[in-house]
Scaffold this motif. Structure first.
Motif, PDB file in Angstrom:
ATOM      1  N   SER A 152      10.192  -2.659   3.244  1.00 29.28           N
ATOM      2  CA  SER A 152       9.311  -2.159   4.285  1.00 29.28           C
ATOM      3  C   SER A 152       8.293  -1.160   3.749  1.00 29.28           C
ATOM      4  CB  SER A 152      10.144  -1.512   5.397  1.00 29.28           C
ATOM      5  OG  SER A 152      10.936  -0.455   4.870  1.00 29.28           O
ATOM      6  N   THR A 153       8.578  -0.553   2.623  1.00 31.18           N
ATOM      7  CA  THR A 153       7.645   0.425   2.050  1.00 31.18           C
ATOM      8  C   THR A 153       6.479  -0.236   1.330  1.00 31.18           C
ATOM      9  OG1 THR A 153       9.009   0.575   0.050  1.00 31.18           O
ATOM     10  CG2 THR A 153       9.420   2.182   1.807  1.00 31.18           C
ATOM     11  N   GLY A 154       6.536  -1.569   1.087  1.00 28.75           N
ATOM     12  CA  GLY A 154       5.442  -2.265   0.447  1.00 28.75           C
ATOM     13  C   GLY A 154       5.304  -1.960  -1.031  1.00 28.75           C
ATOM     14  N   VAL A 155       4.130  -2.303  -1.564  1.00 26.75           N
ATOM     15  CA  VAL A 155       3.835  -2.050  -2.976  1.00 26.75           C
ATOM     16  C   VAL A 155       2.437  -1.458  -3.081  1.00 26.75           C
ATOM     17  CG1 VAL A 155       5.304  -3.933  -3.772  1.00 26.75           C
ATOM     18  CG2 VAL A 155       2.877  -4.360  -3.388  1.00 26.75           C
ATOM     19  N   ASP A 156       2.171  -0.790  -4.180  1.00 26.15           N
ATOM     20  CA  ASP A 156       0.843  -0.260  -4.475  1.00 26.15           C
ATOM     21  C   ASP A 156       0.203  -1.137  -5.542  1.00 26.15           C
ATOM     22  OD1 ASP A 156       1.285   1.818  -2.704  1.00 26.15           O
ATOM     23  OD2 ASP A 156       2.039   3.178  -4.256  1.00 26.15           O
ATOM     24  N   ILE A 157      -0.995  -1.645  -5.247  1.00 25.97           N
ATOM     25  CA  ILE A 157      -1.700  -2.492  -6.212  1.00 25.97           C
ATOM     26  C   ILE A 157      -2.504  -1.629  -7.177  1.00 25.97           C
ATOM     27  CG2 ILE A 157      -3.315  -4.401  -6.500  1.00 25.97           C
ATOM     28  CD1 ILE A 157      -2.644  -5.300  -3.680  1.00 25.97           C
ATOM     29  N   TRP A 198      -0.062  -2.567  -0.135  1.00 29.84           N
ATOM     30  CA  TRP A 198       0.167  -3.867   0.508  1.00 29.84           C
ATOM     31  C   TRP A 198       1.574  -3.836   1.086  1.00 29.84           C
ATOM     32  CZ3 TRP A 198       1.440  -9.068  -2.199  1.00 29.84           C
ATOM     33  CH2 TRP A 198       1.190 -10.141  -1.331  1.00 29.84           C
ATOM     34  N   ASP A 199       1.679  -3.935   2.427  1.00 25.16           N
ATOM     35  CA  ASP A 199       2.989  -3.754   3.037  1.00 25.16           C
ATOM     36  C   ASP A 199       3.701  -5.085   3.273  1.00 25.16           C
ATOM     37  OD1 ASP A 199       2.175  -4.880   5.483  1.00 25.16           O
ATOM     38  OD2 ASP A 199       1.741  -2.944   6.392  1.00 25.16           O
ATOM     39  N   GLN A 200       4.921  -5.006   3.771  1.00 22.55           N
ATOM     40  CA  GLN A 200       5.784  -6.182   3.916  1.00 22.55           C
ATOM     41  C   GLN A 200       5.220  -7.202   4.891  1.00 22.55           C
ATOM     42  OE1 GLN A 200       9.731  -5.321   5.399  1.00 22.55           O
ATOM     43  NE2 GLN A 200      10.658  -6.830   4.022  1.00 22.55           N
ATOM     44  N   ASN A 201       4.381  -6.763   5.823  1.00 19.27           N
ATOM     45  CA  ASN A 201       3.784  -7.668   6.805  1.00 19.27           C
ATOM     46  C   ASN A 201       2.502  -8.313   6.313  1.00 19.27           C
ATOM     47  OD1 ASN A 201       5.795  -7.034   8.768  1.00 19.27           O
ATOM     48  ND2 ASN A 201       4.692  -5.113   9.214  1.00 19.27           N
ATOM     49  N   VAL A 255      -3.814  -1.854   2.931  1.00 16.06           N
ATOM     50  CA  VAL A 255      -4.067  -0.514   3.441  1.00 16.06           C
ATOM     51  C   VAL A 255      -4.870   0.272   2.410  1.00 16.06           C
ATOM     52  CG1 VAL A 255      -2.970   1.658   4.123  1.00 16.06           C
ATOM     53  CG2 VAL A 255      -1.961  -0.529   4.823  1.00 16.06           C
ATOM     54  N   PHE A 256      -5.891   0.987   2.899  1.00 19.28           N
ATOM     55  CA  PHE A 256      -6.632   1.919   2.050  1.00 19.28           C
ATOM     56  C   PHE A 256      -6.246   3.329   2.479  1.00 19.28           C
ATOM     57  CE2 PHE A 256     -10.528   4.540   1.312  1.00 19.28           C
ATOM     58  CZ  PHE A 256     -10.522   4.476  -0.078  1.00 19.28           C
ATOM     59  N   GLY A 257      -5.735   4.105   1.551  1.00 16.95           N
ATOM     60  CA  GLY A 257      -5.301   5.453   1.871  1.00 16.95           C
ATOM     61  C   GLY A 257      -6.017   6.485   1.035  1.00 16.95           C
ATOM     62  N   ILE A 258      -6.236   7.677   1.634  1.00 16.44           N
ATOM     63  CA  ILE A 258      -6.837   8.801   0.921  1.00 16.44           C
ATOM     64  C   ILE A 258      -5.871   9.968   0.999  1.00 16.44           C
ATOM     65  CG2 ILE A 258      -8.735  10.461   0.870  1.00 16.44           C
ATOM     66  CD1 ILE A 258     -10.558   8.357   1.951  1.00 16.44           C
ATOM     67  N   TYR A 259      -5.548  10.512  -0.164  1.00 21.69           N
ATOM     68  CA  TYR A 259      -4.677  11.693  -0.188  1.00 21.69           C
ATOM     69  C   TYR A 259      -5.362  12.831   0.564  1.00 21.69           C
ATOM     70  CZ  TYR A 259      -1.846   9.201  -3.596  1.00 21.69           C
ATOM     71  OH  TYR A 259      -1.050   8.275  -4.216  1.00 21.69           O
ATOM     72  N   ALA A 297      -4.071   6.722   6.074  1.00 20.81           N
ATOM     73  CA  ALA A 297      -4.395   5.349   5.708  1.00 20.81           C
ATOM     74  C   ALA A 297      -5.022   4.588   6.867  1.00 20.81           C
ATOM     75  CB  ALA A 297      -3.145   4.625   5.237  1.00 20.81           C
ATOM     76  N   THR A 298      -5.791   3.595   6.527  1.00 24.24           N
ATOM     77  CA  THR A 298      -6.384   2.667   7.479  1.00 24.24           C
ATOM     78  C   THR A 298      -6.058   1.250   7.041  1.00 24.24           C
ATOM     79  OG1 THR A 298      -8.202   4.101   8.150  1.00 24.24           O
ATOM     80  CG2 THR A 298      -8.551   1.752   8.381  1.00 24.24           C
ATOM     81  N   ILE A 299      -5.580   0.424   7.986  1.00 26.21           N
ATOM     82  CA  ILE A 299      -5.301  -0.986   7.689  1.00 26.21           C
ATOM     83  C   ILE A 299      -6.621  -1.743   7.625  1.00 26.21           C
ATOM     84  CG2 ILE A 299      -4.225  -3.097   8.534  1.00 26.21           C
ATOM     85  CD1 ILE A 299      -2.050  -1.391   9.799  1.00 26.21           C
TER      86      ILE A 299
END
Length: 636
Positions: free
Chosen positions: A205-210, A229-232, A236-240, A249-251
């Protein structure tokens, strides 16, 4: 009209026909007499110009049509040219010039011309498996990203069975492989473009980071971005957000198909927080704006960042391939995004390279970086995925035999990019690259013997098991595993025997212990007393207990060892191969039988030995052990 007038008319008509036939006959005889000697004496002399003159003459005569004297002459001349061309190039000529699986004709598509030359005093076996190394990136303007539109043929259109073994695009194992590259920006960065090729969906469920980039590593990360990239299937693009290890993050959209290349472009405007994302050149439909608190640029100018490929700082690893990462200091619009996408998997950066701040082609090796510095690490990645960005794609072609000191002309044909010519019987690829694992694997049609372990959990009926108590042989997860716990041997033996000498090779994924490998043996039973075998005793390739002197296989390499094999070429000589590099060993045996079976497994070794394979093949031994050379000419 009176009889005299009729006679004159008939006379001139016959005269005209006679002159036409004489001209055609003279031209054809000159063509054959002046050029056929060069064609017949094809001892490594490139005669493609002559061949194409014959083909052009052939096509012209075909066009004369089914009428009168011209048609009769054309038929006989076609037959003569056909015999001349076929005799010269030792191929079967057919009137149909279409390629199997396509509506196109080889006369209407671009083709790269190659010559395969046998430089030895002995002919090749027939059929013969020829290795061809192709710089696919040089032909990327003509190729689909996954090379599905490439097919080989003789000049007459006869399809040549082909099998893609590998390429050299970066491949990540989804367990512990990544690349960490450090680079410094001169300006604020706003646009990221990259290609990715997933081979499995995220399993948790935590996905992977490309991809991920930040100003520090681990939980100390406060400034940067990531592509998750999540399990579904959501990208997702995320900014710290300034808090250590935390990001907003935004899908962007969903990607749910594996074994397919995608191009993702993300462009961010830190002034107003606007965000644009493009998948395969098309704008994705999403809200288009980051949260109000995320207006700071994740890439400030004059800063040093770490770019992680294949993972992020949370240790979630991507399974697949990544290529052609480009970072720009301008925000993209739809026109720029589509232009960059149409450049393709191997595309060069857009014009105005001063706008380009970093470029990682990721084809060849992890130091394949153009505009950015590199002082990072490469952890457990290999370069094996084929595609239009590969600079070294390994093809195997099943060709007719080539006489001593002779050559064969072959075309590499590029059909429209949307045409999928992969079919699993004469145009295909190794089983791990197909959208349905093993779906386009035509190895059985290319090699003299071939087994993959992708289709089911069953062991092929053409292999007999040697499975004593204390051992196990299992097929699953697209591989075969042979293990011993208390036994000291186990494996499989081919029911068929093959004319010697031949080369047997296996795609070895992992091994533990000693004396695991492939073998040739005199009969198909467990007590066949194989005269030689290749193993990894103490980390070295060996045969009959003799070390090859090749570099030891380290524990790190044991995850993806490579293609290993051997050939017994006489009663006193054995060649042991690792990734096509052969090392000769002296070996003493009672002789070389005319036919031998192949086997693979664990050979009278200590318990707790294992071997994991993806496929096994038998291919013809080249004349005097020397593979014919390949020369590429231009596109026609």
């Amino acid at each position: 009209m009176n009889s005299k007038g009729q006679f004159v008319t008939v006379f001139f008509a016959v005269l005209l026909i006679t002159v036409i036939v004489a001209i055609f006959s003279l031209e054809y005889n000159n063509l054959v007499s002046n050029q056929s000697l060069n064609l017949q004496q094809s001892n490594l002399v490139s005669s493609n110009a002559v061949a194409y003159n014959l083909l052009n003459q052939y096509s012209f005569l075909q066009s004369l049509g089914p009428s009168g004297v011209a048609s009769s002459f054309a038929t006989s001349s076609l037959m003569a040219i056909e015999e001349e061309f076929a005799d010269s190039y030792h191929i079967n000529f057919s009137y149909g010039l279409g390629i199997s699986g396509s509506s196109e004709s080889i006369t209407s598509i671009p083709s790269a011309i190659m010559y395969i030359a046998n430089t030895q005093s002995s002919p090749t076996p027939s059929p013969f498996q020829q290795i061809v190394y192709v710089n696919s990136s040089a032909y990327s303007a003509y190729e689909a990203s996954d090379l599905q539109n490439v097919q080989f043929s003789y000049p007459n259109g006869t399809v040549i069975p082909s099998w893609i073994q590998s390429g050299n695009i970066a491949t990540f194992n989804g367990v512990d492989s990544y690349v960490n590259s450090t680079f410094k920006t001169e300006k604020e960065l706003t646009t990221l473009s990259f290609w990715f090729y997933p081979t499995s969906l995220p399993l948790t469920s935590t996905g992977v980071d490309i991809l991920s980039s930040a100003n520090s590593t681990g939980t100390g990360t406060t400034n940067g971005w990531l592509i998750e990239w999540d399990q579904n299937g959501s990208l997702v693009f995320g900014i710290y957000n300034g808090t250590q290890g935390s990001y907003n993050a935004t899908i962007l959209g969903n990607v749910t198909q594996t074994y397919q290349w995608y191009n993702l472009i993300v462009s961010y405007n830190p002034v107003n927080g606007s965000l644009s994302a493009y998948l395969d050149g098309k704008l994705w439909n999403f809200d288009g704006r980051m949260d109000s608190g995320l207006l700071s640029n994740p890439w400030s100018g004059n800063s040093t960042y770490n770019l992680l490929m294949g993972t992020g700082y949370s240790g979630k690893y991507f399974n697949g391939s990544i290529a052609n990462i480009q970072i720009y200091d301008i925000k993209f619009n739809s026109n720029l995004a589509n232009k960059l996408y149409t450049e393709g998997l191997a595309g060069q950066p857009l014009e105005g390279s001063l706008l380009l701040e970093g470029w990682w082609p990721m084809s060849g090796n992890s130091r394949d970086v153009i505009y950015s510095g590199y002082d990072g690490v490469n952890n457990y990645i290999n370069f094996s995925t084929p595609g239009a960005a590969s600079t070294r794609t390994v093809y195997w072609l099943k060709i007719a035999g080539i006489p001593a000191y002779s050559e064969s002309e072959i075309l590499m044909n590029f059909y429209p990019k949307q045409e999928n010519l992969f079919n699993g019987y004469n145009t295909g690829e190794a089983p791990q690259f197909s959208k349905t694992p093993g779906g386009y694997d035509d190895g059985a049609d290319v090699f003299d013997g071939y087994w993959n372990f992708f289709d089911s959990s069953a062991i092929p009926i053409s292999l007999s098991q040697v499975n004593p108590s204390g051992s196990s042989i299992t097929v699953g997860n697209n591989e075969i595993q042979i293990n011993t716990t208390t036994a000291n041997y186990a494996g499989l033996i081919s029911d068929a025997a093959y004319p010697t000498p031949f080369i047997v090779e296996a795609d070895v994924l992992k091994w533990t212990g000693v004396a695991a490998g492939v073998s040739e043996q005199s009969n198909g039973s467990a007590n066949g007393a194989g005269p030689v075998f290749s193993g990894w005793t103490g980390g070295y390739l060996s045969a009959g207990g003799m070390s090859t002197g090749l570099t030891p296989i380290s524990d790190a390499e044991s995850f993806t060892v490579g293609v290993m094999g051997l050939a017994q070429i006489s009663s006193s000589s054995v060649l042991v191969y690792r990734n096509f590099t052969g090392t000769s060993l002296s070996y003493s045996s009672s002789g070389l039988p005319p036919l031998e079976h192949i086997s693979f497994g664990l050979y009278y070794s200590s318990p707790s030995t294992s071997l994991t394979l993806r496929w096994v093949r038998v291919r013809a031994y080249p004349p005097n052990g020397v593979m014919p050379t390949v020369l590429f000419e231009g596109i026609q």
